[in-house]
Design a protein around this motif. Structure first.
Motif: not given
Length: 164
Positions: A31-32, A34-35, A61-62, A64-65, A68-69, A74, A132
């Protein structure tokens, strides 16, 4: 010219062993990471026209991060079920079927197929695509259906542990 950013999904969780592999989510590190990796691409001024992803939870999820960045909706994610644990030839098939309006794409998938795929693209090879990790190539083509198995230009490789 077309650019392909090959991204292995971020670190996934093994916390619930009852979950099917397809449904495993990202863990805290994933979660950290990917963005952070998406932000590195932005800092390099690399635009992405299309985000193509496996439909497995950790890959989505990857992706999606990343989207979003890049401040994109999405709903623009291009979902491809066939990328889940796909062999290298499936990555070629998915890329060759893309809309030619896209200049730069990011494609999100899984090992071992993703490592095999990136090692076919250029003489630059890696032992294993890390979670990642991003492997970027440029192809001297106008149409995605022409995407070659070789003769691509290696641009860069980055991963969370590289810290660039």
């Amino acid at each position: 010219m077309k650019t392909v950013l090959v991204v292995r999904h971020a670190k996934s969780s093994w916390g619930d062993l009852t979950l099917p592999d397809f449904d495993r989510p990202l863990n805290d590190r994933g979660q950290r990471n990917a963005p952070e990796m998406a932000t590195r691409l932005l800092k390099k001024r690399i635009g992405i026209d299309a985000f193509v992803t496996s439909t497995a939870k950790r890959a989505m999820q990857t992706a999606t991060h990343f989207i979003r960045v890049y401040d994109r909706p999405e709903k623009e994610l291009i979902l491809r079920e066939e990328l889940y644990h796909a062999p290298a030839n499936v990555y070629f098939d998915v890329i060759r079927a893309l809309n030619d309006d896209y200049k730069t794409i990011a494609i999100f998938g899984h090992n071992p197929g993703i490592t095999t795929f990136v090692n076919l693209l250029t003489p630059t090879t890696i032992d294993e695509m890390p979670t990642c990790g991003i492997f970027a190539v440029k192809a001297d083509i106008k149409l995605w259906r022409e995407f070659p198995a070789t003769d691509n230009k290696f641009l860069f490789f980055d991963s969370p542990k590289a810290g660039s």
